[in-house]
Structures are given as C-alpha cells and as structure tokens.
Write a protein that holds these residues in place. Structure first.
Motif, PDB file in Angstrom:
ATOM      1  N   VAL A 649       0.847  -1.199   0.000  1.00  0.00           N
ATOM      2  CA  VAL A 649       0.000   0.000   0.000  1.00  0.00           C
ATOM      3  C   VAL A 649       0.880   1.246   0.000  1.00  0.00           C
ATOM      4  N   ILE A 650       0.649   2.126  -0.947  1.00  0.00           N
ATOM      5  CA  ILE A 650       1.415   3.379  -0.999  1.00  0.00           C
ATOM      6  C   ILE A 650       0.693   4.487  -0.248  1.00  0.00           C
ATOM      7  N   SER A 651      -0.599   4.562  -0.445  1.00  0.00           N
ATOM      8  CA  SER A 651      -1.358   5.674   0.099  1.00  0.00           C
ATOM      9  C   SER A 651      -2.585   5.118   0.810  1.00  0.00           C
ATOM     10  N   PRO A 652      -2.464   4.842   2.123  1.00  0.00           N
ATOM     11  CA  PRO A 652      -3.560   4.151   2.822  1.00  0.00           C
ATOM     12  C   PRO A 652      -4.901   4.877   2.734  1.00  0.00           C
ATOM     13  N   GLU A 653      -4.872   6.217   2.822  1.00  0.00           N
ATOM     14  CA  GLU A 653      -6.154   6.926   2.777  1.00  0.00           C
ATOM     15  C   GLU A 653      -6.820   6.749   1.427  1.00  0.00           C
ATOM     16  N   GLN A 654      -6.030   6.760   0.372  1.00  0.00           N
ATOM     17  CA  GLN A 654      -6.618   6.644  -0.956  1.00  0.00           C
ATOM     18  C   GLN A 654      -7.089   5.222  -1.228  1.00  0.00           C
ATOM     19  N   VAL A 655      -6.377   4.222  -0.682  1.00  0.00           N
ATOM     20  CA  VAL A 655      -6.851   2.845  -0.816  1.00  0.00           C
ATOM     21  C   VAL A 655      -8.216   2.719  -0.137  1.00  0.00           C
ATOM     22  N   LEU A 656      -8.323   3.266   1.054  1.00  0.00           N
ATOM     23  CA  LEU A 656      -9.598   3.211   1.770  1.00  0.00           C
ATOM     24  C   LEU A 656     -10.673   3.952   0.980  1.00  0.00           C
ATOM     25  N   GLY A 657     -10.309   5.100   0.424  1.00  0.00           N
ATOM     26  CA  GLY A 657     -11.268   5.872  -0.380  1.00  0.00           C
ATOM     27  C   GLY A 657     -11.768   5.082  -1.575  1.00  0.00           C
ATOM     28  N   GLN A 658     -10.867   4.362  -2.235  1.00  0.00           N
ATOM     29  CA  GLN A 658     -11.276   3.549  -3.388  1.00  0.00           C
ATOM     30  C   GLN A 658     -12.220   2.436  -2.956  1.00  0.00           C
ATOM     31  N   VAL A 659     -11.908   1.796  -1.821  1.00  0.00           N
ATOM     32  CA  VAL A 659     -12.772   0.700  -1.366  1.00  0.00           C
ATOM     33  C   VAL A 659     -14.148   1.237  -0.977  1.00  0.00           C
ATOM     34  N   GLN A 660     -14.152   2.330  -0.225  1.00  0.00           N
ATOM     35  CA  GLN A 660     -15.444   2.908   0.175  1.00  0.00           C
ATOM     36  C   GLN A 660     -16.276   3.276  -1.046  1.00  0.00           C
ATOM     37  N   GLY A 661     -15.626   3.923  -2.003  1.00  0.00           N
ATOM     38  CA  GLY A 661     -16.350   4.322  -3.207  1.00  0.00           C
ATOM     39  C   GLY A 661     -16.868   3.121  -3.964  1.00  0.00           C
ATOM     40  N   GLY A 662     -16.037   2.096  -4.074  1.00  0.00           N
ATOM     41  CA  GLY A 662     -16.456   0.896  -4.801  1.00  0.00           C
ATOM     42  C   GLY A 662     -17.565   0.157  -4.076  1.00  0.00           C
ATOM     43  N   VAL A 663     -17.479   0.086  -2.751  1.00  0.00           N
ATOM     44  CA  VAL A 663     -18.512  -0.600  -1.977  1.00  0.00           C
ATOM     45  C   VAL A 663     -19.849   0.140  -2.104  1.00  0.00           C
ATOM     46  N   VAL A 664     -19.804   1.450  -2.061  1.00  0.00           N
ATOM     47  CA  VAL A 664     -21.065   2.199  -2.172  1.00  0.00           C
ATOM     48  C   VAL A 664     -21.641   2.100  -3.583  1.00  0.00           C
ATOM     49  N   GLN A 665     -20.786   2.034  -4.601  1.00  0.00           N
ATOM     50  CA  GLN A 665     -21.313   1.766  -5.947  1.00  0.00           C
ATOM     51  C   GLN A 665     -21.939   0.374  -5.972  1.00  0.00           C
ATOM     52  N   GLY A 666     -21.312  -0.578  -5.271  1.00  0.00           N
ATOM     53  CA  GLY A 666     -21.909  -1.914  -5.165  1.00  0.00           C
ATOM     54  C   GLY A 666     -23.248  -1.860  -4.449  1.00  0.00           C
ATOM     55  N   MET A 667     -23.331  -1.047  -3.405  1.00  0.00           N
ATOM     56  CA  MET A 667     -24.599  -0.899  -2.694  1.00  0.00           C
ATOM     57  C   MET A 667     -25.661  -0.307  -3.606  1.00  0.00           C
ATOM     58  N   GLY A 668     -25.235   0.636  -4.438  1.00  0.00           N
ATOM     59  CA  GLY A 668     -26.177   1.221  -5.387  1.00  0.00           C
ATOM     60  C   GLY A 668     -26.775   0.158  -6.282  1.00  0.00           C
ATOM     61  N   GLN A 669     -25.905  -0.721  -6.794  1.00  0.00           N
ATOM     62  CA  GLN A 669     -26.399  -1.786  -7.658  1.00  0.00           C
ATOM     63  C   GLN A 669     -27.249  -2.774  -6.862  1.00  0.00           C
ATOM     64  N   ALA A 670     -26.811  -3.074  -5.651  1.00  0.00           N
ATOM     65  CA  ALA A 670     -27.516  -4.082  -4.858  1.00  0.00           C
ATOM     66  C   ALA A 670     -28.913  -3.621  -4.463  1.00  0.00           C
ATOM     67  N   PHE A 671     -29.065  -2.351  -4.169  1.00  0.00           N
ATOM     68  CA  PHE A 671     -30.323  -1.938  -3.558  1.00  0.00           C
ATOM     69  C   PHE A 671     -31.215  -1.062  -4.415  1.00  0.00           C
ATOM     70  N   GLY A 672     -30.818  -0.688  -5.605  1.00  0.00           N
ATOM     71  CA  GLY A 672     -31.772   0.138  -6.349  1.00  0.00           C
ATOM     72  C   GLY A 672     -31.438   0.446  -7.779  1.00  0.00           C
ATOM     73  N   GLU A 673     -30.142   0.639  -8.124  1.00  0.00           N
ATOM     74  CA  GLU A 673     -29.845   1.097  -9.477  1.00  0.00           C
ATOM     75  C   GLU A 673     -30.250   0.046 -10.507  1.00  0.00           C
ATOM     76  N   HIS A 674     -30.864   0.503 -11.567  1.00  0.00           N
ATOM     77  CA  HIS A 674     -31.252  -0.411 -12.640  1.00  0.00           C
ATOM     78  C   HIS A 674     -31.683   0.431 -13.826  1.00  0.00           C
TER      79      HIS A 674
END
Lengths: 771, 156, 264
Positions: A649-674
């Motif tokens: 890991v080079i930039s821990p905050e940015q790694v966390l930011g990418q995961v959070q962003g990706g998880v919330v996009q996943g939540m979008g797909q899981a719970f409503g986006e279509h």
C-alpha cells in the motif's frame, strides 16, 4: 479563517479541487468558440424515412449541420470493437460496429442521427428542434428472450438471432465428467443488471485545429491521452501526428471516459471545416442514453462437489447483452473478464463457461467499474452459499476446504490463468475476526424485536487487474533548476489521486519530499510508451516505472558522486535515496541534498523509468450484515467489514477511499440502481436521477470497517495489486448473501438485485414462514 | 435583461437573455467555473452556491432572479486561505475527482450555519441534495464533523 | 429552455393583469417545479411573472382558528416556524420533508399547490387541514381544488396569494420517500378536528403519491372515528410503475398512516 500551508492538505490535487479552480472540460473557453448539439433518435428501432435538416441549417446562428453522409465523405470509420473472438467451431464473431451518425436505421433511443453547430449552445438546441425526421418504427427487443426468440426482429442483417457470438472457454468435457460423478450439485441463475455508470461530470469535449502545424487538439476527459488518441486515429483515419489529446481534471470515469464517442469525432470534423474551436457538453439526460451502459449480464452458475465438500467443477452459462452494437470492451467483458478468474480463489479442477453475446435495442454496453469481474465474483460466491445451504453444508467450511493454499502458488487454474500469490484463508480469518461473529445471533434477535430481518453474508472475491495493452510502462523524470522533479506518463486519473501517490513513491524511494515532485499525465508525451488507466493497474504499472526511474537516478549519478568523493564507483552503494561510501571515510549523501546542491545544473538530471507489469490478483473478504425492515422492505447495511489484499500500500487513505467508493457503488447496484427499458417501446424508463436512484449520503452503511492484508506480489517492481474496482467485486456478493440470509429466516427463496423495498416486501409477504 | 448582484463581495453587472440560468451566469459570463453542472433535474447539487446566505441550486434559478442578491460561490469561500470545511474535506479525503466538491462544500457551509454541531445522521440529511459517485460519502461526513469541531474551537 | 420575457411583479394586481393580458404567461415563485419543466422544454411560457418578492405573499401568521401561509413562503421557513410547529406540527414537518435543503430554500407553497403533482406533499396537507386556497379573486376550498393529475380549479390567469390551514386538535404527516426523486411514494397526512357536527368525528386523512392525484381516505377516517382497524386501501387509479407496483404502494399508504398516527 486561517491560511493553510499546502502540506496540510492530503493530496496535491486537493488545492485546486476544493477551491473550484480545477479544469474540467466544460470550463474551457476559447475565442470564437462554437457549440455542437446532437440530434438523437427518439425511437428504439426504426428506419429513418426522411431526414430534412434544411430548416435547421437556416436557423439563426447555425454554422453547420452534419449527417452520416458527411461523416462517410470525411472517410471516418465506425466506432471500434476492441476484442473479437471466435466460437467453438472457429467461426469469427459477428461484429456490428456503431456508426458515428446513424445511416438509415436507428437501433436505440438516444442514438446520434445528426449534428448541429451554432454560435451558442442554446441556438444549436433551438435549431435542432426544427429538424424534420420521419421514422418507420420496427418491433423492439430489449430482453434476451425477445432478442433471441425465433422470428424476432433482427437489428443487424448479418446477425441472425441477434447473436454476435456464442463464445466458450474452458473444458466442457472435463466439467461434464465431474458433474456426472459429483455427490452434491447445485445451481443458481443470477442477474447483474444493466446500470448507468454516471460519473458526476457529464461527458464533454472541445477541439480546435492549429492550421499552421496541421494538428487538431482535442480536450476531453480520458483515462489516458494515448488510448483516446489511438481510438480517434483509428476512426478518423487521420495520421496520428495530426491530432493531440489533452486531459485536465476528470470528474469520475469508472471506465466510461476511456473511449471515443460520436461527439469526439464530430467536434474534430467540425473544427477542421469551420476553422473555429468547437465544444460539446452533454446534458445529464443525454448522458443517460449515450454514455455506454454497464453490466447487463445474466450468469447461470453450476457447481459440483464431492462428498467431502471439495469442488470438482464449476460451469457458467452467461447471457451478455451488449446493446445495439459491439462497442469497445463489451466482448472483452463477455469473453475474457468473465472467464479469466471464473474459479475465483478456489481450486477448481474443471471449469467451463459459455457466453451468448447478443444485441438489443438499448444503449451499447462497455466497461463500468470492474467490467465483468465483479459479476463473475458475484456469481461464484452466491453459488457457493447457495450450494452450501441447499445441501446442509457450511459455506465457510467449503471455502476453507477449497481455497488455493499459500504453498500452491504460482497456481495455474483449470483454464490456464496463473495466479501468483494469496493468503486467502488468512485474509478470510482476518475479516471474520473483525466482524464480531459471536454477537450475530443476538443482533439478529434484537433486529427481530424491532421488526427487522437481519442477514449476514460473506464473500471472498478474487479478480484479475488489467493486463495493459502497451509493451511496458514508461515515466519520464526531469529536474528543473529549482530541483523540482517533473514526472510525465500516459496514465489518466479521474479521482484516484495519481499526483499524490506517485510523489509518495518518489519520497519513499529516494527521499525527495513530495512537495518537490509534480506528476503530469494529461498531455501527449512524444516517444513515451505506456498504458492508460483501466483495470486498476496504474498504481502498480506506472508506479513500478517510477520505482525503476528512482533506481536509474541513483545509478546514473554515481559517476558524479564518485567524482565528488574522489573514489571509485565500485566503492559506492546506494539504498533508499542515499549513497554510501563503502570504505574510507564512509561518507553518505542523500539524493535530495545532492539535487539541491546542483542548483541550476539539476536541469541536466533526467531519465526514463520503465517496467513491465502484467495482471495482478487483488482479492479479499467482505462481510455484510443487512437489516430488512419487514413492514416496508427497506434494507439498511448495518455493518460492513472488508479486508483486502492489494499488495503493497502506498497511500492508505486513498486505498480506503477507493474501497469505500467501490462498496457504495456496489450498494447502489444491490439496492436500487437499474437501467430499465420498456419491453414494448424500448424507451429507457429510468432516464434521469428522478427515476435512477443514486446512492446518497443518507442511505448508507452504519458501520464500515476496512483493513488491508498485504501479500506482496512479485509480478511488478512495486509489489502492489490493483484496488480501484475491488470494492464492487467484494460488495455485490457480500450484500446479496446477506440479503439471501435475511430472507431465509422466513423461507423466502433467493432473489435478484436490485433488492428494492418493493421486491423485498413482496418476497417476505409471499414467504411460507412468518417472521 | 440587465441585472446586478454582489458576487463574492464585489458588485457585478450583466446583461443576459432571460433564460440564462444563474449557473450559466456564474460560469460563462463571470468565468467562475468552480460551480459545476452535473444534471438537469435539480438533484445532483454540483451547482450549489449561496444566494443571500442560503445554499441553493444555481441550475434551477434564473440569473435575473438573483438581481440585487448577494451570491457566494466556492471561489469566494475562505477569503484568507481555506475555509475549515475546505481543509477538512482534503484532510479527511472527502474528495476524489472533485467534480461534486464545490457544491458539496457550499452545502456543508450552510448546513453548519444552521446546525453547528450536527450528528452524522443530520449531516447525511443535510447533504441529501448532493450526489457523489466517487467517495461513498463516508469521508464527506467525517469532513463535516471535523470542520464542525474546528469551527467550534474543539480539538479535532 | 425557450426564450421568454421576465418581469418582476410590483403587486398581486399587476401580476394578475399581466397574466390576463397573455394567456401563455406563467407565475414564477420558487421555480422548483416550473424551471425544471422549462429546462426540459416540456412547457414554453411566453412570459414569467415573478411574484416571489411580493411581501403580501410571504409570511406565516396565526389568525383565530387557522394559520395563513403566504403563497411565496419558502418551504424552509414553514418548516422552521416555531409557532406553526406547535400549532400544526404536521404542516411544519411536511415542509421539512420536501426535496432537499437547497430545494427548500427556494420552493414555495403556492407553486407546489398550483402544479398539483400527484407525488407532491403540500396537497395532502391542504386536503387534510381543510385549507382554503386564497387567490386574487376568490377562496377555493381544498376539497374543490384538486381536480386530477396536474389539474386544479385555478383559472389560467388566477394567482394563489396564500393558504388558510384550519388549526386542528392534532395532526401529523408521514412520508415514504421515492429513493430517486425524493417525492412521496406514499405520503399520509392525518388531522383531527372537533367531532361535533363533523364527518368521521372530525378525522381527515389525505393521501398523496399513491394515485393520480391527492385524495381523502374516507375508510381510514371512519376507522379512526370508530377506533377500528383501517382496511386495505382501495382506489381505482393507484400508480403502478417500475419503482412500486400498486399493491406495494397501497401497503405503504397503510404504513404511513400507522407512522403518522404514532405521533398521537
């Protein structure tokens, strides 16, 4: 308000972005700029029987009107399809390319038909309304069943059954044999529904033609200027030295800005002909029906296990909706990305998949965050949980039994993918350890007291990051007279913070402070070879080249250090940005100090770093607890734990930011986006944010906990694996398994995403057991 | 149609077609491109500015409706250096691509003006008019909390 | 949007005159529904008469047995009004649930009522609170005001100046927000008035977001009067779309009714 010194900001990008001084493509102004507007089809499938634009041309302010004939006369090709595959009989895929402007047929609502350029954007829009277009509508197909039914209307004469190809990968015979002798067999059909990617910056482009140099400059968001320039050259057939792509700030991309769209070609054509800069900015409603869509996959997974719970085989039958045309990466998704890691993190002796790639009267599909890899990860882990429950086995035990163990690496899968590293069981245990498993029963009971069904789902995903089409990644580094290092490469950030991460690598390697490093990647870099951004490979790809650059700088300066110390080069070692004299006075000199000491002569220090970095295999374990409110069907993510192996890991905050962003996009797909199409008319029913539910701050996960579990990879110099898309790959199966677990309490069978309140309520209502 | 307003502390005038949106006036006429247009259904909030001290969506206001008003854009925030919210957004990694950020910051400034010590749920509700596709909001909420503490004089 | 003339009205009278002089002119107040429609080129008014700054149209005032809210009063000001929060809590609550904070800073009562979007919130309050919609020429009872989807009893050049909401004994509003638009997927306003001489012992229940226009839910009113269970909602024009099939929407109405009643 106190002034804040720059180093108190987290990222170099932040200063301009938080002050509104970023440069997004709709921000630019140029003298004499003209504005383009696209006339789009309002029908999903029709013949254009009349296209009369004479009134448009004579409207106030209009300078030019273009149709397919003009594009053809200019010699332009159609938009490309990047990968073409064969079927098992060796027949090449039927590729139906999208024209820049429609000829006599339109195949989806939103398809570009004509182009208007005027003095102002409003004038162009006003003029477009007086276009006289007559359509002879045809039948519409938007589902797999309708598109492939016998006698269905054909979108393309050369593609019977609206089929582009039926592609297969793996060993069908071995899989069949495994299923024949299996003790446990299970299957589940899942849908990864069509999505609208929706980066917050609407698509935009402007261009101007430099007459004296014969170069057309194209300013647009991209994921790397090189990749876009190649697509533009391919379509225009103009010499590549006659165009330059420039990318400044990019308001999100997720795969959607890496390709050329009709508007890019049209502004280029117009600016050459009108000899004025021409700009096009999409409205959000337009972007809904013209940015390539994402996902639109159905996967039917089958698993065979022996009596002890070892996986004998997995098989996937996939339906891949590519929309009205084959554009760019849809085949790549349907063929490569669904197959390359189709065994996931597990030892699966036999694997097979078939992908039926087909056309519908919908917006064409290309890459959207993960591009098939979240989808196969989704199918695999839903399948394992489903099989476990069907046969009274434990999902965790099956995973443990079947994980590729650490000693098995490098591991070649049944379909010839070579994984280099992983500690899957440790990562899973790490995640389980964080996730308070012992308290779940009580949390579930408490939830029931509150009228909620609480479910817990675990997923182990493994994905393959992008291979990169370029032979290697290069980064040019040069110093100026003030000792500031400028790095140039061909990557394309859209929020990933490359400027910050790469400065951090420099600081880590040779001690030059990040404030003395600038990373620049939005300009055409003559003579540099390298990959754009995509498939989560930039950090390790360009980053490895930067590490190599550092090594070169240290080595390159040795003669100068030897001269300085009047010793031989052989007596000088270097480590982490410092030269050390082996014998004698054991002098030491830090790179940062040496560069400063050179003064203006620092400008003579430069090098091109390079590295060849292939695919890596990010992986991880995500665990979700989802609470469904029985009375309304509303689901909330009560807890989310994620442990990801992204290597170094080079930039821990940015790694966390990418995961959070990706998880919330996943939540979008899981719970409503279509992205929902009307079956009869082919109209997009969810054509704006009024109907397409984007995740908002309020609909969030209550507790989010993330840790990394680094397993070094030797596949690149840096030792990092990708992370940009992992959040999607981990979240879709974790969330779905949690919802399935919640519904199981009342005996409701598994359902598909999106898990909307209406669907969850109906599932609970129809269930055999009452909560 | 003529209009005058006070923009980031400076009186400005313009003569624009009536159908000019406030967002267009700011971006095109006055060159303040920090205010972004992200949608056409008044939902994304990327265009949020302050009119007479209130956060509003400048894409759903006519420029002429702002005649005689005081308008503050992201460029006018933090007259001396950075506003605590701008600092907090960066320090908490509450932005990635930065496109939604000006609107998100302007909405947050107004949120804290109305409710100087909001809970996370109140922050989320207060930002219900702003979309972000990159961050997943977790760090945005943290940023507003951090700024709230800083502005109260509490240690972060 | 299409081009139009803009004028800031000097008075209600001059605004009404401008409207009658041009039947394609429209009143502009907050603009939160009018401007988006214009941006999408769904409507093309020739002129906009801006009434948002007319002092006569702004305010929240207690008057004997009712409260008057000016047509150009912003949602956020209705939501934040301390007196209104005590006297008609459901109304203040409703105003605070409209859209989002930026929309509430601009959107107004008059605009919402005149538009009569089937999923808007204010129509439910008007109907449940026995409102009088006061225009430049008459008062229209809420029961007579809402005629159908986007249709009201207003004449083309008639201007709403304010609304009188009858102060109830108690009231509450519960809303299930559409996950995308933020409008009401089901919004139920419950108000109770003195029983004497009133239908259903003074109970009034209005439902929005569920059908093609706001409506009174008489079976619920009856049930509340009698203390019995409200039966499932029956309505001929329940909205059935990709977001919520009819059965779910009517179920939500029941849920929101229960939620509103929790305040009592």
């Amino acid at each position: 308000m106190n002034a804040v010194t720059p180093h108190a900001l987290l990222r170099k990008e932040d200063q301009r972005l938080i002050t509104g001084t970023g440069q997004f493509s709709a921000d630019a102004k140029a003298t004499g700029m003209l504005y383009g507007h696209v006339i789009r089809s309002t029908h999903a499938h029709a013949r254009i029987t009349r296209l009369d634009l004479s009134a448009v041309l004579s409207t106030v302010g209009v300078r030019q009107v273009l149709t397919a004939q003009d594009v053809q006369a200019a010699g332009f090709a159609d938009l490309p399809n990047v990968l073409q595959v064969k079927d098992p009989q060796g027949q090449p895929q039927t590729v139906c390319n999208m024209p820049v402007l429609a000829h006599d047929k339109v195949l989806y609502v939103g398809q570009p038909i004509a182009w208007v350029v005027a003095d102002t954007a409003l004038q162009a829009q006003d003029a477009a309304e007086v276009a006289q277009i007559d359509y002879d509508t045809l039948d519409v197909v938007v589902t797999f069943e309708d598109a492939t039914a016998p006698g269905a209307v054909q979108l393309h004469a050369q593609a019977p059954g609206n089929t582009s190809v039926k592609f297969e990968a793996g060993d069908r015979a071995a899989v069949d044999a495994a299923f024949a002798k299996a003790h446990f067999v299970s299957d589940i059909a899942i849908e990864s529904q069509r999505l609208v990617g929706s980066p917050m910056e609407p698509r935009a482009v402007w261009a101007w033609h430099d007459e004296t140099k014969g170069v057309t400059h194209v300013h647009t968001p991209t994921q790397g200027v090189g990749g876009m320039a190649r697509f533009l050259a391919q379509i225009t057939r103009w010499p590549h030295e006659s165009m330059e792509v420039h990318t400044h700030d990019v308001g999100g991309s997720f795969g959607l800005r890496s390709t050329a769209y009709s508007e890019h070609l049209l502004v280029m054509l117009s600016t050459r002909e009108l000899k004025k800069p021409v700009r096009w900015v999409g409205s959000r409603s337009e972007v809904f029906v013209s940015d390539w869509h994402g996902r639109a996959l159905r996967l039917h997974g089958h698993i065979a296990l022996d009596a002890q719970g070892h996986i004998l085989a997995m098989r996937f039958e996939n339906q891949v909706d590519v929309g009205a045309y084959n554009v760019y990466f849809s085949t790549h998704i349907g063929a490569r990305n669904l197959s390359i890691t189709m065994g996931g993190a597990y030892q699966v002796p036999a694997l097979h998949m078939s992908s039926h790639i087909y056309f519908t009267n919908t917006v064409p599909v290309s890459s959207y965050r993960g591009a098939g890899r979240p989808d196969i990860a989704y199918a695999i882990d839903r399948l394992i949980d489903h099989a476990a429950h069907q046969h009274g086995l434990d999902g965790l035990t099956i995973r443990r039994k079947n994980f590729i163990p650490p000693q098995a690496f490098p591991y070649t899968t049944a379909n010839k993918t070579v994984y280099d590293s992983g500690q899957f069981e440790s990562v899973m245990d790490h995640a389980i350890g964080l996730s308070e498993p012992a308290g779940f029963a009580q949390r579930r009971a408490d939830a029931l007291q509150r009228g909620c069904l609480l479910g817990r789902g675990l997923a182990y995903y493994l994905e393959a990051s992008g291979p990169g089409g370029a032979a290697k990644d290069q980064v040019r580094g040069s110093f100026d007279a003030q000792g500031v290092l400028s790095l140039h490469a061909l990557t394309g950030a859209s929020g990933q913070g490359h400027e910050t991460s790469f400065a951090q690598i420099i600081e880590n390697e040779i001690g030059l402070p990040t404030s003395a490093v600038r990373y620049l990647a939005g300009e055409p870099e003559q003579g540099l070879v390298g990959n754009g951004t995509g498939g989560s490979r930039t950090l390790y790809g360009a980053g490895s080249a930067i590490k190599n650059l550092c090594q070169q700088l240290m080595t390159q300066a040795k003669p100068a250090i030897a001269a300085l110390w009047t010793c031989s080069e052989a007596d000088i070692a270097h480590a982490k940005g410092e030269w050390q004299e082996a014998g004698g006075a054991k002098r030491r000199l830090r790179f940062a100090d040496w560069i400063t000491s050179l003064g203006a002569q620092a400008a003579e220090v430069h090098a091109v770093g390079e590295a060849t970095s292939g695919v890596t295999f990010p992986n991880g374990c995500h665990i979700a607890e989802v609470e469904i409110h029985i009375a309304t069907g509303v689901a909330e993510v009560a807890h989310y734990w994620a442990v990801d192996d992204v290597g170094l890991v080079i930039s821990p905050e940015q790694v966390l930011g990418q995961v959070q962003g990706g998880v919330v996009q996943g939540m979008g797909q899981a719970f409503g986006e279509h992205a929902i199409y009307d079956r009869e008319t082919g109209q997009l029913l969810t054509g704006s944010y009024m109907d397409y539910p984007m995740p908002r701050a309020g609909g969030l996960v209550r507790h989010f906990h993330h840790e990394t579990h680094a397993v070094h990879t030797g596949l690149n110099l840096l030792g990092s694996k990708g992370v940009g898309e992992s959040g999607c790959s981990g979240s879709l199966p974790a969330l779905a398994n949690a919802v399935t677990d919640a519904l199981r309490q009342v005996g409701a069978p598994p359902i598909d995403m999106p898990f909307t309140p209406a669907k969850l309520w109906a599932a609970i209502l129809a269930s055999p057991h009452k909560p | 149609m003529k209009l005058t307003l006070k923009l980031n502390g400076t009186p400005r005038s313009a003569d624009v077609p009536e159908r000019t949106l406030l967002a267009d006036l700011l971006r095109d006429t006055f060159g303040m491109t920090g205010t972004h247009v992200g949608c056409d259904t008044t939902q994304c909030g990327c265009c949020t500015v302050h009119v007479d001290g209130q956060a509003v969506k400048s894409c759903t206001m006519l420029a002429v409706q702002a005649d005689g008003c005081t308008v503050t854009t992201i460029e006018g925030l933090g007259a001396n250096g950075l506003h605590p919210l701008q600092q907090a957004f960066s320090q908490c990694h509450g932005l990635q691509c930065g496109f939604c950020t000006p609107g998100m910051v302007m909405a947050s400034v107004d949120l804290l003006r109305r409710n100087p010590k909001p809970t996370p749920a109140q922050i989320a509700e207060g930002l219900s008019g702003n979309l972000c596709r990159c961050t997943g909001y977790v760090n945005i909420i943290r940023a507003v909390q951090q700024a709230s503490q800083a502005m109260q004089g509490d240690a972060p | 949007m299409y081009a139009f003339k803009y004028q800031r009205a000097e008075s209600v009278t001059s605004a009404a005159a401008a409207l009658s002089a041009d039947d394609e002119a429209k009143v502009l107040s907050g603009g939160m529904t009018l401007l988006p429609s214009m941006k999408h080129r769904l409507i093309a008014p020739t002129a906009l008469i801006d009434v948002a700054r007319l002092p006569d149209l702004i305010g929240v005032r207690e008057q004997a047995d009712h409260w008057w809210v000016g047509a150009a009063t912003r949602h956020q000001d209705v939501a934040a009004h301390v007196g209104l929060q005590k006297a008609i809590p459901g109304l203040a609550q409703l105003a605070g649930l409209i859209g989002d904070p930026q929309v509430r800073a601009r959107g107004t009562l008059g605009g919402s009522l005149a538009n009569n979007d089937p999923s808007a919130d204010y129509p439910a309050a008007a109907l449940a609170l026995q409102a009088d919609i006061i225009t430049d020429r008459r008062n229209i009872a809420a029961d007579d005001f809402f005629l159908g989807m986007f249709a009201t009893a207003l004449q083309p050049d008639e201007i709403i100046t304010g609304v009188r909401f009858c102060t109830p004994l108690r009231c509450a509003y519960a809303k299930f927000k559409h996950p995308a638009s933020g409008y009401a997927m089901a919004g139920v306003f419950v108000a109770q008035y003195p029983a004497a001489g009133a239908d259903h012992d003074g109970w009034r229940v209005a439902v929005t977001g569920v059908a093609n226009s706001v409506f009174r839910w008489h079976e619920a009113e009856q049930a509340m009067a009698k203390g019995t269970t409200t039966p499932a909602l029956q309505h001929d024009d329940v909205i059935d779309d990709v977001h919520a099939p009819a059965a779910y929407r009517t179920h939500l109405a029941m849920q929101m009714l229960a939620q509103a009643c929790q305040a009592f």
